[in-house]
Enzyme design. Structure first.
Site, mmCIF file in Angstrom:
data_model
loop_
_atom_site.group_PDB
_atom_site.id
_atom_site.type_symbol
_atom_site.label_atom_id
_atom_site.label_comp_id
_atom_site.label_asym_id
_atom_site.label_seq_id
_atom_site.Cartn_x
_atom_site.Cartn_y
_atom_site.Cartn_z
ATOM 1 N N CYS A 1 0.857 -1.002 0.111
ATOM 2 C CA CYS A 1 -0.016 -0.117 0.140
ATOM 3 C C CYS A 1 1.010 1.433 0.020
ATOM 4 C CB CYS A 1 -1.252 -0.460 1.321
ATOM 5 S SG CYS A 1 -2.465 -1.550 1.059
ATOM 6 N N ARG B 1 3.669 -0.229 -4.357
ATOM 7 C CA ARG B 1 3.685 -0.503 -3.315
ATOM 8 C C ARG B 1 2.245 -1.417 -3.568
ATOM 9 N NH1 ARG B 1 7.141 1.231 1.038
ATOM 10 N NH2 ARG B 1 5.420 0.755 2.369
ATOM 11 N N TRP C 1 -3.409 -2.299 -1.926
ATOM 12 C CA TRP C 1 -2.814 -4.104 -1.984
ATOM 13 C C TRP C 1 -2.818 -4.217 -0.795
ATOM 14 C CZ3 TRP C 1 -0.988 -8.127 1.501
ATOM 15 C CH2 TRP C 1 0.035 -8.601 0.536
ATOM 16 N N ASN D 1 -2.300 1.673 6.159
ATOM 17 C CA ASN D 1 -1.434 0.595 5.395
ATOM 18 C C ASN D 1 -0.968 0.171 6.968
ATOM 19 O OD1 ASN D 1 1.171 -0.911 4.599
ATOM 20 N ND2 ASN D 1 1.816 0.831 4.790
ATOM 21 N N GLY D 2 -0.950 -1.415 6.867
ATOM 22 C CA GLY D 2 -1.152 -2.417 7.437
ATOM 23 C C GLY D 2 -1.751 -3.157 8.345
ATOM 24 N N GLU E 1 16.527 -18.726 -5.904
ATOM 25 C CA GLU E 1 16.340 -17.537 -5.767
ATOM 26 C C GLU E 1 15.928 -16.787 -7.317
ATOM 27 O OE1 GLU E 1 15.972 -14.454 -4.788
ATOM 28 O OE2 GLU E 1 16.242 -13.160 -7.014
ATOM 29 N N LYS F 1 12.776 -15.381 -9.073
ATOM 30 C CA LYS F 1 12.560 -14.289 -9.970
ATOM 31 C C LYS F 1 11.887 -14.598 -10.515
ATOM 32 C CE LYS F 1 13.821 -11.324 -9.006
ATOM 33 N NZ LYS F 1 14.432 -11.150 -7.286
ATOM 34 N N GLU G 1 7.751 -14.951 -10.024
ATOM 35 C CA GLU G 1 7.550 -13.613 -9.469
ATOM 36 C C GLU G 1 6.520 -12.769 -10.768
ATOM 37 O OE1 GLU G 1 9.489 -11.042 -6.438
ATOM 38 O OE2 GLU G 1 10.566 -11.660 -7.526
ATOM 39 N N HIS H 1 15.627 -37.810 -4.827
ATOM 40 C CA HIS H 1 15.136 -37.954 -3.555
ATOM 41 C C HIS H 1 13.691 -37.825 -3.584
ATOM 42 C CE1 HIS H 1 18.631 -39.008 -1.521
ATOM 43 N NE2 HIS H 1 19.237 -37.782 -2.174
ATOM 44 N N LYS I 1 6.322 -4.211 -3.217
ATOM 45 C CA LYS I 1 6.809 -4.246 -2.768
ATOM 46 C C LYS I 1 8.104 -4.152 -1.737
ATOM 47 C CE LYS I 1 11.224 -3.830 -4.279
ATOM 48 N NZ LYS I 1 12.563 -4.251 -5.170
HETATM 49 O O1 M6R Z 1 12.684 -5.625 1.275
HETATM 50 P P1 M6R Z 1 13.102 -6.856 1.463
HETATM 51 O O2 M6R Z 1 14.455 -6.908 0.681
HETATM 52 O O3 M6R Z 1 13.431 -7.185 3.511
HETATM 53 O O4 M6R Z 1 11.924 -7.714 1.247
HETATM 54 C C1 M6R Z 1 12.159 -8.544 0.749
HETATM 55 C C2 M6R Z 1 10.955 -9.464 0.010
HETATM 56 O O5 M6R Z 1 10.060 -9.533 0.339
HETATM 57 C C3 M6R Z 1 11.861 -9.269 -1.350
HETATM 58 O O6 M6R Z 1 12.916 -9.870 -1.224
HETATM 59 C C4 M6R Z 1 10.814 -10.187 -2.251
HETATM 60 O O7 M6R Z 1 11.233 -11.147 -1.952
HETATM 61 C C5 M6R Z 1 11.224 -9.984 -3.233
HETATM 62 N N1 M6R Z 1 10.098 -9.105 -4.464
HETATM 63 C C6 M6R Z 1 11.531 -10.590 -4.752
HETATM 64 O O8 M6R Z 1 12.147 -10.263 -5.857
#
Ligand code: M6R
Length: 592
Positions: A2, A28, A76, A102-103, A470, A474, A477, A493, A587
């Site tokens: 948000c 956000r 969001w 927000n929250g 990781e 990517k 997402e 396994h 984000k």
């Molecule tokens: O702002 P941060 O690095 O603490 O965020 C952590 C995760 O929310 C963030 O890395 C998320 O997994 C990303 N969207 C990955 O690309």
């Protein structure tokens, strides 16, 4: 999670300023949006819609009337579906009180029940709406007192702003979710969830800390502690980010701009002050347990750190995801050290881990991009990424800078910082060579081959195992293709049962002790029909497609993730997804 933006000042186009600011915060949250503006006759006009604020060209004509006070929200969704009713701002029945938030107000159901029994009528399914009714209920002693009383009743982490028809002011409070006040020209003030939203007007900011409140009115910005309401002074901090750093600069999306920026961001991370690194290295050596903590991508970076410390410094460190940190509680002592990794510095789960560690007296070091974030301010030592604003939801440049700093730290613990810097400087040169249009085209061809698949497997060994995890994040997402990362040795396994004819399997390798074994794992899946995409320094006949990554010794994890970032971006574009604003994500995740 948000975006909130507010304006109070001499300009009578407050609603338009808010619209512009909110567009910069859309990363956000982008389910729905809304703006409230207080007009010169005192009425508060609200406009809200489902959809992306970036697509809005004109506001409703009522919002075009002169107004000096306005705020807005890009949502969001957490409580209640994505509907116009659930979009913020939320108002009381008569429109006297208007709020954005927000929250999460964790006790909202209980409060809502009480308010309904007193005759209040609710229009949305959100937790936010209770705050407007709580203020309305306490108005007899004025708006400020009512706002403070409402904050005493709600539980949870939040940033909340309110306006009242009776008074020309905006009141905002924070507990756990970011809010920053910008001081502009001629008595103009801004409030936003993130600094880039008002960079075009000012670089002078004041951070609201947890349990603090700010009032914007004709007397300027006044700050108070909560719950006692005692007035406090705030220092103005000048931000060194340039406005264009937060723009696309001719790229079609922030994601690809930020991937390309890695040519420069790595060198900024490498130039981190030696004394600061040595100070942290000393703390790691003397610590009664070192814990590296992060969430999502930052959590995977923490895992890379475990391998780097083992390999370079021969030092064991513990790795925890922020949301799972509770299990470390019994082992934390005042001599423990927690290294928190984060781009935003506002991730609720990581902040909670820090709170737990602080309650045990542990020392906190943070590796963060936003130097003025809550996390940075909670830390004893901050190692800044200096990567500039990262706006695409998928983390790219912050990730590689975080790994670069962990690499330097591992070398510092081994008392060999010079070798660390040399390794990274050479790696930086190789990144420069990689990030060229031909390389992009080569990866685009790989994307064309797999863009219609339903699953992608990614495998790696050693430090390439967390890189495989990781890589999967990517791909998930932004491409929305089901992708999973595995340790190469674990395939047999169980996961190997998932391979069918043509399933793409990305094999990440380096010139290290695991190279032969990962190729054997690649062969195991190839024999079961997988299409093998090799990512690494050496070509192999096992690969159906090879994406070359130069050898970079202990900096290899940094280089290996870059082609996958590009692949994920190309897949998103090929599948007509918006890579900057992937569905269901935000984000910065400021809820637990
Ligand atoms: O702002 P941060 O690095 O603490 O965020 C952590 C995760 O929310 C963030 O890395 C998320 O997994 C990303 N969207 C990955 O690309």
């Amino acid at each position: 999670m948000c975006g909130i933006f507010a304006y109070f000042g001499p300009n009578d186009k407050a609603a338009e300023i808010v619209l512009k600011g909110l567009k910069k915060l859309e990363y956000r949250g982008y389910d729905s949006w809304g703006i409230a503006a207080k007009q010169e006759n005192g009425d508060i006009v609200v406009e809200k819609h489902v959809g992306k604020i970036s697509e809005v060209i004109n506001l409703n004509e009522k919002l075009e009337k002169p107004s000096h006070v306005a705020f807005g929200h890009s949502r969001w969704a957490t409580h209640g579906g994505v509907t116009e009713y659930n979009a913020h701002p939320h108002t009381t029945e008569n429109g006297e009180v208007v709020v954005v938030h927000n929250g999460i107000f964790e006790n909202y159901l209980e409060l809502k029940g009480e308010l309904i029994s007193q005759g209040h009528q609710f229009r949305s399914e959100t937790d936010t709406e209770v705050f407007a009714h709580l203020i309305e209920d306490e108005m007899e002693e004025g708006f400020e007192a009512a706002f403070i009383r409402a904050t005493k009743k709600v539980e949870g982490r939040y940033a909340v702003l309110a306006m009242s028809k009776d008074e020309n002011k905006i009141i905002a409070a924070r507990r756990g979710s970011p809010l920053i006040v910008g001081k502009g020209q001629d008595g103009a003030y801004f409030i936003a969830s993130d600094v880039p939203a008002f960079l075009e007007y000012t670089k002078d900011v004041m951070y609201l800390d947890d349990n603090q409140m700010v009032i914007l009115d004709k007397d300027g910005a006044r700050f108070f502690n909560l719950p006692d309401g005692k007035q406090i002074e705030k220092r103005i901090i000048s931000i060194d980010w340039e406005e264009e750093m937060a723009d696309k600069c001719g790229y079609p999306h922030f994601m690809i701009k930020e991937i390309m920026e890695q040519k420069e961001t790595i060198s900024r991370a490498i130039n981190l002050d030696s004394e600061l690194l040595s100070e942290v290295a000393e703390k790691i050596r003397g610590a009664f347990g070192t814990y590296i903590v992060g969430c999502g991508t930052a959590g995977k970076v923490a895992m890379v750190g475990e391998y780097l410390f083992a390999e370079i410094a021969k030092k064991h460190v513990n790795v925890k995801f922020g949301s799972e940190f509770g299990s470390a509680k019994s082992f934390l002592k005042d001599r423990s050290l927690v290294i928190a990794i984060s781009q935003s510095g506002e991730t609720a789960d990581t902040l909670e881990a820090i709170e737990i560690a602080k309650s045990k007296g542990a020392t906190i070091v943070s590796i963060v991009n936003v130097e003025t974030s809550t996390m940075a301010r909670m830390s004893d030592i901050v190692l800044p990424l200096k990567a500039g604003p990262e706006k695409a939801v998928a983390s790219t440049k912050a990730t590689t800078s975080q790994i670069a700093i962990l690499t330097l730290l591992a070398y510092a613990v081994a008392d060999d910082l010079n070798t660390g810097r040399k390794t990274l400087i050479e790696a930086e040169g190789k990144i420069n060579d990689m990030l060229n249009p031909r390389y992009e085209q080569h990866i685009e061809a790989a994307s064309d081959r797999i863009k219609d698949c339903s699953d992608i497997m990614v495998i790696g060994r050693g430090s390439n195992y967390p890189i495989a995890l990781e890589a999967a994040i990517k791909l998930q997402e932004v491409s929305y293709i089901h992708a999973e990362g595995f340790a190469g040795g674990e395939l047999k396994h169980g996961p190997i049962a998932l391979i069918s004819e043509g399933t793409p399997c990305i094999v990440i390798s380096s010139n290290d002790e695991y190279q032969k074994e990962i190729l054997s794992n690649a062969m195991e899946v190839k024999s079961r029909g997988a299409l093998i995409i090799g990512v690494g320094p050496e070509k192999s006949e096992i690969y159906d497609y090879w994406i070359k990554v130069p050898d970079a010794l202990n900096a290899s994890p940094i280089l290996n993730i870059i082609p996958i970032q590009i692949l994920a971006y190309k897949l998103a574009v090929a599948r007509q997804n918006n890579p900057d604003m992937p569905r269901n994500l935000a984000k910065s995740v400021t809820v637990k």
